[in-house]
Design a protein around this motif. Structure first.
Motif, PDB file in Angstrom:
ATOM      1  N   PHE A  11     -76.347  63.344  31.610  1.00  7.22           N
ATOM      2  CA  PHE A  11     -76.421  64.591  31.466  1.00  7.22           C
ATOM      3  C   PHE A  11     -75.176  65.087  30.770  1.00  7.22           C
ATOM      4  O   PHE A  11     -74.871  65.690  29.782  1.00  7.22           O
ATOM      5  N   LYS A  12     -74.141  65.156  31.721  1.00  5.32           N
ATOM      6  CA  LYS A  12     -72.900  65.654  31.467  1.00  5.32           C
ATOM      7  C   LYS A  12     -72.218  64.765  30.343  1.00  5.32           C
ATOM      8  O   LYS A  12     -71.741  65.468  29.482  1.00  5.32           O
ATOM      9  N   ILE A  13     -72.255  63.589  30.194  1.00  7.54           N
ATOM     10  CA  ILE A  13     -71.786  62.753  28.940  1.00  7.54           C
ATOM     11  C   ILE A  13     -72.414  63.213  27.932  1.00  7.54           C
ATOM     12  O   ILE A  13     -71.576  63.243  26.995  1.00  7.54           O
ATOM     13  N   THR A  14     -73.509  63.369  27.839  1.00  6.89           N
ATOM     14  CA  THR A  14     -74.214  63.567  26.686  1.00  6.89           C
ATOM     15  C   THR A  14     -73.909  65.029  26.164  1.00  6.89           C
ATOM     16  O   THR A  14     -73.815  65.163  24.966  1.00  6.89           O
ATOM     17  N   ARG A  15     -73.704  66.009  27.200  1.00  4.72           N
ATOM     18  CA  ARG A  15     -73.424  67.371  26.850  1.00  4.72           C
ATOM     19  C   ARG A  15     -72.004  67.342  25.866  1.00  4.72           C
ATOM     20  O   ARG A  15     -71.716  68.100  25.081  1.00  4.72           O
ATOM     21  N   MET A  16     -70.976  66.464  26.442  1.00  2.00           N
ATOM     22  CA  MET A  16     -69.826  66.390  25.835  1.00  2.00           C
ATOM     23  C   MET A  16     -70.059  65.665  24.428  1.00  2.00           C
ATOM     24  O   MET A  16     -69.385  66.047  23.555  1.00  2.00           O
ATOM     25  N   GLY A  17     -70.828  64.817  24.102  1.00  7.37           N
ATOM     26  CA  GLY A  17     -70.992  64.322  22.869  1.00  7.37           C
ATOM     27  C   GLY A  17     -71.819  65.458  22.071  1.00  7.37           C
ATOM     28  O   GLY A  17     -71.523  65.632  20.670  1.00  7.37           O
ATOM     29  N   LYS A  54     -83.143  59.474  30.432  1.00  8.66           N
ATOM     30  CA  LYS A  54     -83.702  60.583  30.901  1.00  8.66           C
ATOM     31  C   LYS A  54     -82.843  61.787  31.092  1.00  8.66           C
ATOM     32  O   LYS A  54     -82.946  62.851  30.927  1.00  8.66           O
ATOM     33  N   GLY A  55     -81.854  61.402  31.463  1.00  7.98           N
ATOM     34  CA  GLY A  55     -80.589  62.411  31.605  1.00  7.98           C
ATOM     35  C   GLY A  55     -80.248  62.712  30.495  1.00  7.98           C
ATOM     36  O   GLY A  55     -79.928  64.074  30.011  1.00  7.98           O
ATOM     37  N   GLY A  56     -79.849  61.997  29.266  1.00  4.28           N
ATOM     38  CA  GLY A  56     -79.562  62.320  28.147  1.00  4.28           C
ATOM     39  C   GLY A  56     -80.462  63.332  27.284  1.00  4.28           C
ATOM     40  O   GLY A  56     -80.012  64.283  26.616  1.00  4.28           O
ATOM     41  N   VAL A  57     -81.686  63.028  27.270  1.00  2.00           N
ATOM     42  CA  VAL A  57     -82.623  63.794  26.530  1.00  2.00           C
ATOM     43  C   VAL A  57     -82.743  65.371  26.938  1.00  2.00           C
ATOM     44  O   VAL A  57     -83.326  66.325  26.301  1.00  2.00           O
ATOM     45  N   LEU A 103     -79.461  54.070  19.363  1.00  2.00           N
ATOM     46  CA  LEU A 103     -79.918  53.074  20.373  1.00  2.00           C
ATOM     47  C   LEU A 103     -80.341  53.527  21.590  1.00  2.00           C
ATOM     48  O   LEU A 103     -81.399  53.333  22.372  1.00  2.00           O
ATOM     49  N   SER A 104     -79.326  54.556  22.166  1.00  2.36           N
ATOM     50  CA  SER A 104     -79.208  54.939  23.521  1.00  2.36           C
ATOM     51  C   SER A 104     -79.728  54.239  24.723  1.00  2.36           C
ATOM     52  O   SER A 104     -80.944  53.651  24.757  1.00  2.36           O
TER      53      SER A 104
END
Length: 451
Positions: free
Chosen positions: A247-253, A315-318, A327-328
């Protein structure tokens, strides 16, 4: 509201745990550059790409300075070039040359899209482009190629599978004096996606906008560091920790993509939240699996651990972005992952186990080095097996295999940089040429009939 603790935690991730934005990739449609005269088409391509992508690299660098977030690669992807080749005839390598000129002019790391989509058969321009890939890869240093040879809806084009085995072998041979790097710039897909920001498989899908900005994030080191703090946690607790970290990584992206989109005036597409490793110490997907309790990647339990990792990352990313795509998940390239390299060298990870792992990860057999005397039909057999996993499981699979010309099992092919080094892996040398030479198409599986 972003708290001080969140900011400090992100800084620590960047400084100590190899957190980075792996790529910002601008997709550019070349459909309006199509011309029956190939030289005019190339002129249109150069003009449009230089105009649209002129500030792409600088924008990435400005965001790096403003937020302190490393952006490792700035890339471009284009409409599959086979579509343009169908209209213009002539030598398709001219398109590769103009893309190389654009790469040099804009300063981007790579351009993807010297590609063809032949999962159901060959259209005009496809065969010519595919046969030109070895020459195109040898003549360029920043252009990447991909060919989609199968899908769940169409089955597998075995004529294309056979052709790609020879193309990969020829590409390695034509760049034998350059670490066989031509083959490292080629990906063979089943179920290729149109919004993939990662090389060598990126291309700009025909369903995409005229221009779009896609972001690829990466953070294997961050995930491993989180798990290192949980030596006695059960699997459910580990999965939750991975989800929170993703989740944290994706928010940065999401932040980087939004900022770059505004600065460039280009629509924001997707965040690809794949865990893409590097040869750097502490930046390995294999080491995440080992942190879960495996002595070495490849031990029994590896596929189950990877399946859980891949699922938890998604699941964390979405939850962090409304526009997750590409690809994710978890990438498992051999040469680009220090832990994978170690596992191959110590004998715990072989090609068969790696193939099993591809059934539950993001892509497939990636950056796998094989002996230089491997016949083209065996390479085609490897492609066919991997495509079958993708076709039956309705997932993207890919093969990026590098025949190390003049090397044998146990040797090491050195690439340098993000590509690292690849141990030459043992392969099954039993003949599959009769099967590959039959040609035709493997029919689509029953699960393709979903309408």
């Amino acid at each position: 509201m972003v708290s001080t603790n969140d900011i400090l935690e992100t800084i620590k991730m960047i400084q100590e745990e190899n957190l980075d934005i792996r790529t910002i990739t601008m997709g550019i449609s070349l459909l309006d550059c199509i011309d029956s005269d190939i030289d005019k088409a190339c002129g249109k391509i150069y003009e449009k790409m230089m105009r649209v992508a002129e500030k792409h690299v600088k924008t990435g660098e400005d965001i790096e300075k403003r937020y302190g977030i490393p952006i490792i690669n700035k890339r471009l992807s284009v409409t599959p070039v086979a579509i343009l080749a169908a209209a213009s005839k002539g030598d398709p390598v001219k398109y590769a040359r103009v893309l190389q000129r654009v790469a040099e002019g804009t300063g981007v790391n790579y351009i993807g899209g010297y590609s063809a989509l032949v999962h159901k058969g060959f259209a005009a321009g496809d065969t010519e482009l595919i046969r030109s890939i070895p020459e195109a890869m040898a003549e360029t240093s920043n252009v990447c190629s991909s060919v989609n040879i199968g899908s769940t809806r169409a089955g597998i084009n075995m004529d294309a599978v056979k052709l790609m085995g020879q193309v990969i072998l020829d590409s390695a041979g034509s760049t034998a004096n350059d670490h066989c790097f031509g083959a490292a710039k080629i990906v063979v897909f089943c179920n290729a996606v149109e919004d993939n920001p990662f090389m060598a498989g990126a291309f700009h899908g025909i369903g995409e906008p005229d221009t779009v900005l896609n972001v690829g994030v990466s953070g294997p080191g961050v995930v491993r560091a989180a798990l290192a703090k949980m030596p006695h946690a059960n699997i459910s607790e580990i999965a939750e920790a991975i989800k929170r970290t993703a989740f944290k990584i994706t928010r940065m992206g999401q932040l980087v993509g939004t900022e770059a989109s505004k600065a460039l005036g280009v629509p924001f597409g997707i965040v690809d939240l794949s865990l893409a490793p590097t040869p750097a110490v502490g930046d390995s997907v294999a080491h995440i699996l080992e942190e879960m309790g495996l002595e070495s990647c490849g031990a029994y339990g590896t596929t189950a651990a990877l399946a859980m990792l891949n699922d938890a990352v998604k699941k964390g990313g979405v939850m962090a972005s409304s526009h997750v795509g590409g690809l994710s998940g978890a990438f498992i390239p051999v040469s680009e992952d220090a832990g994978m390299i170690e596992a191959v060298k110590c004998g715990s990870l072989g090609l068969e186990k790696l193939e099993a792992m591809t059934a539950v990860c993001s892509v497939g057999l990636d950056m796998v080095v094989v002996p230089g005397d491997t016949p083209a039909d065996i390479i085609s057999g490897i492609i066919a097996d991997e495509a079958a996993i993708g076709m039956v499981n309705s997932k993207t699979t890919a093969v990026r295999v590098i025949p190390a010309i003049g090397m044998k099992e146990g040797d090491t092919l050195e690439f340098g940089g993000l590509f690292g080094s690849g141990p030459v892996m043992k392969i099954n040398k039993f003949d599959c040429s009769k099967f590959i030479s039959r040609g035709g198409r493997i029919p689509a599986p029953l699960q393709s009939l979903k309408n």
